[in-house]
Design a protein around this motif. Structure first.
Motif, short mmCIF file in Angstrom:
data_model
loop_
_atom_site.label_atom_id
_atom_site.label_comp_id
_atom_site.label_asym_id
_atom_site.label_seq_id
_atom_site.Cartn_x
_atom_site.Cartn_y
_atom_site.Cartn_z
N LEU A 84 -18.28 23.43 -26.61
CA LEU A 84 -18.65 24.28 -25.46
C LEU A 84 -19.59 25.56 -26.07
O LEU A 84 -20.45 25.99 -25.68
CB LEU A 84 -18.00 24.73 -24.40
CG LEU A 84 -18.24 25.46 -23.44
CD1 LEU A 84 -19.26 24.85 -22.24
CD2 LEU A 84 -17.10 26.35 -22.40
N ALA A 85 -18.67 26.15 -27.00
CA ALA A 85 -19.34 27.44 -27.54
C ALA A 85 -20.82 27.18 -28.49
O ALA A 85 -21.94 27.79 -28.10
CB ALA A 85 -18.57 28.20 -28.70
N ALA A 86 -20.85 25.78 -29.20
CA ALA A 86 -21.95 25.37 -29.65
C ALA A 86 -23.19 25.14 -28.98
O ALA A 86 -24.08 25.60 -29.11
CB ALA A 86 -21.73 24.32 -30.93
N TRP A 87 -22.97 24.57 -27.76
CA TRP A 87 -23.68 24.17 -26.87
C TRP A 87 -24.36 25.24 -26.08
O TRP A 87 -25.77 25.20 -25.71
CB TRP A 87 -23.10 23.28 -25.79
CG TRP A 87 -23.82 22.81 -24.60
CD1 TRP A 87 -24.91 21.67 -24.53
CD2 TRP A 87 -23.80 23.41 -23.25
NE1 TRP A 87 -25.54 22.17 -23.18
CE2 TRP A 87 -24.69 23.05 -22.30
CE3 TRP A 87 -22.81 24.46 -22.61
CZ2 TRP A 87 -25.03 23.16 -21.21
CZ3 TRP A 87 -23.06 24.73 -21.30
CH2 TRP A 87 -24.02 24.22 -20.54
N GLY A 88 -23.50 26.13 -25.80
CA GLY A 88 -24.07 27.57 -25.25
C GLY A 88 -24.91 27.92 -26.08
O GLY A 88 -26.01 28.55 -25.64
N LEU A 89 -25.00 28.20 -27.44
CA LEU A 89 -25.89 28.75 -28.40
C LEU A 89 -27.05 27.92 -28.36
O LEU A 89 -28.18 28.45 -28.45
CB LEU A 89 -25.23 28.69 -29.68
CG LEU A 89 -24.14 30.14 -30.21
CD1 LEU A 89 -23.41 29.67 -31.22
CD2 LEU A 89 -25.03 31.11 -30.13
N GLU A 90 -26.89 26.60 -28.68
CA GLU A 90 -28.14 25.68 -28.89
C GLU A 90 -29.07 25.67 -27.44
O GLU A 90 -30.14 25.69 -27.62
CB GLU A 90 -27.83 24.52 -29.47
CG GLU A 90 -26.98 24.47 -30.73
CD GLU A 90 -27.80 25.16 -31.81
OE1 GLU A 90 -29.21 24.71 -31.73
OE2 GLU A 90 -27.50 25.58 -32.65
N ARG A 91 -28.20 25.59 -26.39
CA ARG A 91 -29.07 25.35 -25.30
C ARG A 91 -29.92 26.86 -25.05
O ARG A 91 -31.10 26.56 -24.74
CB ARG A 91 -28.20 24.99 -24.08
CG ARG A 91 -27.30 26.19 -23.46
CD ARG A 91 -26.87 25.67 -22.13
NE ARG A 91 -26.16 26.82 -21.38
CZ ARG A 91 -27.07 27.95 -20.74
NH1 ARG A 91 -28.15 27.75 -20.57
NH2 ARG A 91 -26.19 28.87 -20.41
N THR A 92 -29.39 27.78 -25.13
CA THR A 92 -30.12 29.20 -25.33
C THR A 92 -31.29 29.17 -26.13
O THR A 92 -32.38 29.38 -25.60
CB THR A 92 -29.30 30.16 -25.63
OG1 THR A 92 -27.90 30.06 -24.74
CG2 THR A 92 -29.99 31.67 -25.00
N LYS A 93 -30.89 28.67 -27.25
CA LYS A 93 -32.24 28.70 -28.36
C LYS A 93 -33.27 27.92 -27.95
O LYS A 93 -34.46 28.12 -28.11
CB LYS A 93 -31.68 28.21 -29.46
CG LYS A 93 -30.94 29.33 -30.34
CD LYS A 93 -31.01 29.48 -31.85
CE LYS A 93 -30.23 28.06 -32.39
NZ LYS A 93 -29.94 27.89 -33.73
#
Ligand SMILES: [Zn+2]
Length: 93
Positions: free
Chosen positions: A73-82
């Motif tokens: 979830l943390a990785a998805w949050g970072l990547e979707r923002t980028k």
């Protein structure tokens, strides 16, 4: 054990392939793992792990639900923002 850059890569792939939305989720629930498969890393959410369930509202349809490990979830949050920033041209000046 998959390390964090690999998780971020999987998160990016999942967003690009449309497996999981790039918009913010409507809700997040935490609970013990139910044996579901994680939408990012494709590993099962074991009972001794925390499972995070997120859902996305869809007009005229049942919500889209995904189950994720906390790290995923943390990785998805970072990547979707980028990715969202890139595609919408923010910060491009
Ligand atoms: Zn996962």
């Amino acid at each position: 054990m998959v390390d964090e850059p690999a998780i971020r890569e999987k998160a990016r792939d999942a967003i690009r392939s449309g497996k999981i939305p790039s918009r913010a989720q409507r809700r997040t629930f935490g609970r013990p793992g139910s044996g579901d498969i994680c939408s990012i890393c494709a590993e099962p959410l074991r009972r001794d792990q925390l499972e995070l369930e997120i859902d996305f509202q869809r007009p005229g349809a049942a919500p889209e639900v995904h189950h994720l490990h906390p790290r995923c979830l943390a990785a998805w949050g970072l990547e979707r923002t980028k990715l969202t920033e890139d595609s919408e041209g923010h910060r491009s000046i």
